[in-house]
Design an enzyme around this catalytic site. Structure first.
Site, PDB file in Angstrom:
ATOM      1  N   GLY A 278       0.856  -1.186   0.000  1.00  0.00           N
ATOM      2  CA  GLY A 278       0.000   0.000   0.000  1.00  0.00           C
ATOM      3  C   GLY A 278       0.888   1.230   0.000  1.00  0.00           C
ATOM      4  O   GLY A 278       1.088   1.912  -0.999  1.00  0.00           O
ATOM      5  N   CYS A 347      -9.430  22.312  17.998  1.00  0.00           N
ATOM      6  CA  CYS A 347      -9.298  22.562  19.438  1.00  0.00           C
ATOM      7  C   CYS A 347      -8.763  21.345  20.183  1.00  0.00           C
ATOM      8  O   CYS A 347      -9.491  20.686  20.940  1.00  0.00           O
ATOM      9  CB  CYS A 347     -10.650  22.960  20.003  1.00  0.00           C
ATOM     10  SG  CYS A 347     -11.324  24.333  19.102  1.00  0.00           S
TER      11      CYS A 347
HETATM   12  N1  LLP Z   1      -2.219  -6.014   3.939  1.00  0.00           N
HETATM   13  C1  LLP Z   1      -2.871  -5.924   5.114  1.00  0.00           C
HETATM   14  C2  LLP Z   1      -3.646  -7.067   5.586  1.00  0.00           C
HETATM   15  C3  LLP Z   1      -2.785  -4.742   5.867  1.00  0.00           C
HETATM   16  O1  LLP Z   1      -3.421  -4.669   7.039  1.00  0.00           O
HETATM   17  C4  LLP Z   1      -2.024  -3.646   5.387  1.00  0.00           C
HETATM   18  C5  LLP Z   1      -1.928  -2.398   6.161  1.00  0.00           C
HETATM   19  C6  LLP Z   1      -1.393  -3.789   4.133  1.00  0.00           C
HETATM   20  C7  LLP Z   1      -1.498  -4.984   3.448  1.00  0.00           C
HETATM   21  C8  LLP Z   1      -0.586  -2.675   3.522  1.00  0.00           C
HETATM   22  O2  LLP Z   1       0.523  -2.361   4.274  1.00  0.00           O
HETATM   23  P1  LLP Z   1       1.590  -1.286   3.705  1.00  0.00           P
HETATM   24  O3  LLP Z   1       2.267  -1.903   2.497  1.00  0.00           O
HETATM   25  O4  LLP Z   1       0.851  -0.086   3.340  1.00  0.00           O
HETATM   26  O5  LLP Z   1       2.510  -1.080   4.831  1.00  0.00           O
HETATM   27  N2  LLP Z   1      -2.488   3.945   9.195  1.00  0.00           N
HETATM   28  C9  LLP Z   1      -1.138   3.501   9.398  1.00  0.00           C
HETATM   29  C10 LLP Z   1      -0.826   2.255   8.591  1.00  0.00           C
HETATM   30  C11 LLP Z   1      -1.802   1.116   8.847  1.00  0.00           C
HETATM   31  C12 LLP Z   1      -1.475  -0.119   8.016  1.00  0.00           C
HETATM   32  C13 LLP Z   1      -2.592  -1.069   8.087  1.00  0.00           C
HETATM   33  N3  LLP Z   1      -2.433  -2.258   7.308  1.00  0.00           N
HETATM   34  C14 LLP Z   1      -0.175   4.641   9.070  1.00  0.00           C
HETATM   35  O6  LLP Z   1      -0.616   5.733   8.755  1.00  0.00           O
HETATM   36  O7  LLP Z   1       1.042   4.463   9.154  1.00  0.00           O
END
Ligand code: LLP
Length: 422
Positions: A278, A347
């Protein structure tokens, strides 16, 4: 990102200057570079081009339909975690047979919907969920293709709120119950076993964590083969880190190291490998453009107050995330910087984008650019303090287009309804 740089003293994204964009779209707004997204996707795909790989973009990072359409055209599949994300992926033209459904607690309605679309597979999070999927599929004479998400109990060395592969995390089937889950799956009606899955966390820069997790998954695959259970794919999840600060390793170096780890196991696997990136695809392709609305010196510091706030970008306060912030107009090389807090109008004391950040002098009306906000930013925004969701813009070369308008106050208010008995 080469797409987001100063050119003749003004920051631009692709070939469009931030000032030109701000004259067309009211600040604050998100802006993404289509060429940067393509570049990241293709770099990832190239790293595994010699393997039977499928890249299922993790839609949760950024689910704007324009971005999904762009990725669909490059051949991406999708990793979804809700019916809403599944609907978005299908609406963008991502074929159902390239969609995996993760999601830590799927509802019966979501499972039924996914079954009706015949997706590539369900990434099953628990034995209870496995039984539920079996019951719902067989009640309708359908077959659900499943892959067990195994929690390998490894420490990804990342922020506590985005670590998912340790035994104390809520995610996946505990490693010690994995064989039992597969044995059960083999006997349940309406179930076809197709794969195994893991996802150990996000923003991982310690590539050895993937290696450790893969070793554990390989152990399991061997035991499954001994039981006569053969898999069509191994889903290695997402999680590869990106460069936010100058101290972070280069993300292309990380990708190369990660690719070496995966290749180490790929030949022995001899099956399709699914990836769920992602952040890597989108984080550094996005910026947030914001205007300085006040500069407030107090006893021992200065607050630079901007028109973007924690409801637009929650990462700094939620994960202590560091985002580079630069003025849209390039400062003179000899301009002095002083540490400031860059804060929003909400706020809450937690409403900050940066604390004690060296910044050259800015005045009211100056534009600032917050970098690396393509992932987990617009998707996590909200309307706290009755602030409108902010617009999203896509730039490609010299073209720019609004890909999500900011709703009007009227639309915001009309979402509520007042009972006539009040
Ligand atoms: N697959 C699953 C099952 C996941 O839960 C996630 C991300 C991904 C793939 C993708 O992971 P990436 O390649 O993006 O690291 N909101 C947080 C990040 C939460 C990630 C949740 N899961 C932030 O802003 O850092």
């Amino acid at each position: 990102m080469p797409q987001i740089i100063y050119h003749n003293g003004t920051m631009q994204i692709d070939h469009v200057s931030i000032e030109a964009l701000a004259s067309r779209y009211p600040t604050p707004f998100y802006c993404y570079s289509a060429s940067a997204i393509r570049q990241q996707y293709l770099a990832f795909a190239d790293a595994f081009a010699d393997l039977p790989a499928l890249i299922c973009y993790a839609i949760k990072a950024n689910s704007n339909q324009a971005i999904l359409t762009l990725l669909a055209k490059l051949g991406a599949g999708a990793d979804v975690v809700s019916e809403g994300e599944l609907r978005r992926a299908l609406a963008a033209g991502i074929p159902a047979d390239k969609i995996v459904f993760s999601g830590v607690a799927k509802t019966a309605t979501e499972i039924r919907f996914a079954l009706s679309k015949n997706i590539l597979c369900f990434n099953v999070e628990s034995i209870t969920e496995l039984r539920q999927i079996s019951a719902l599929a067989s009640a309708n004479q359908q077959t659900a293709k499943v892959s067990m998400r195994i929690n390998p109990d490894v420490d990804a060395g990342t922020h506590a709120k985005i670590s998912t592969g340790k035994r104390e995390n809520k995610f996946g089937i505990p490693f010690d119950y994995a064989l039992q889950a597969y044995q059960l799956a083999a006997t349940l009606p309406g179930i076809t076993i197709v794969g195994i899955d893991m996802h150990i966390g996000s923003q991982i820069s310690k590539v050895s964590a993937f290696d450790e997790a893969m070793q554990r998954i390989m152990e399991l695959i061997k035991q499954l083969q001994e039981l006569g259970i053969n898999l069509e794919h191994v889903d290695v999840g997402g999680g590869l880190g990106v460069t936010y600060t100058d101290d972070d390793p280069s993300e292309l170096t990380l990708l190369a190291e990660y690719s070496r780890v995966i290749h180490k196991y790929a030949t022995a696997l001899n099956c399709r490998i699914i990836f769920e990136p992602g952040r890597f695809i989108i984080a550094n392709a996005g910026i947030l453009v914001t205007e300085v609305i006040q500069v407030k010196p107090v006893q021992d510091k200065t607050f630079v107050m901007i028109d973007a706030a924690m409801n637009d970008l929650i990462r700094p306060t939620l994960y202590e995330a560091w985002h580079k912030i630069s003025p849209a107009k390039q400062a003179a090389p000899d301009a002095l910087s002083q540490p400031v807090d860059i804060v929003g109008p909400v706020c809450e004391s937690g409403d900050y984008m940066a604390q004690n950040r060296p910044l050259t002098t800015v005045v009211v009306g100056d534009l600032l650019v917050i970098h690396s906000v393509g992932a987990y930013s617009a998707v996590a925004s909200n309307t706290y303090n009755s602030r409108r969701l902010i617009a999203e813009v896509l730039v490609d070369g010299e073209r720019d287009q609004l890909i999500r308008p900011s709703p009007s106050y009227r639309q915001l208010i009309e979402l509520d309804s007042v009972p006539d008995w009040l």
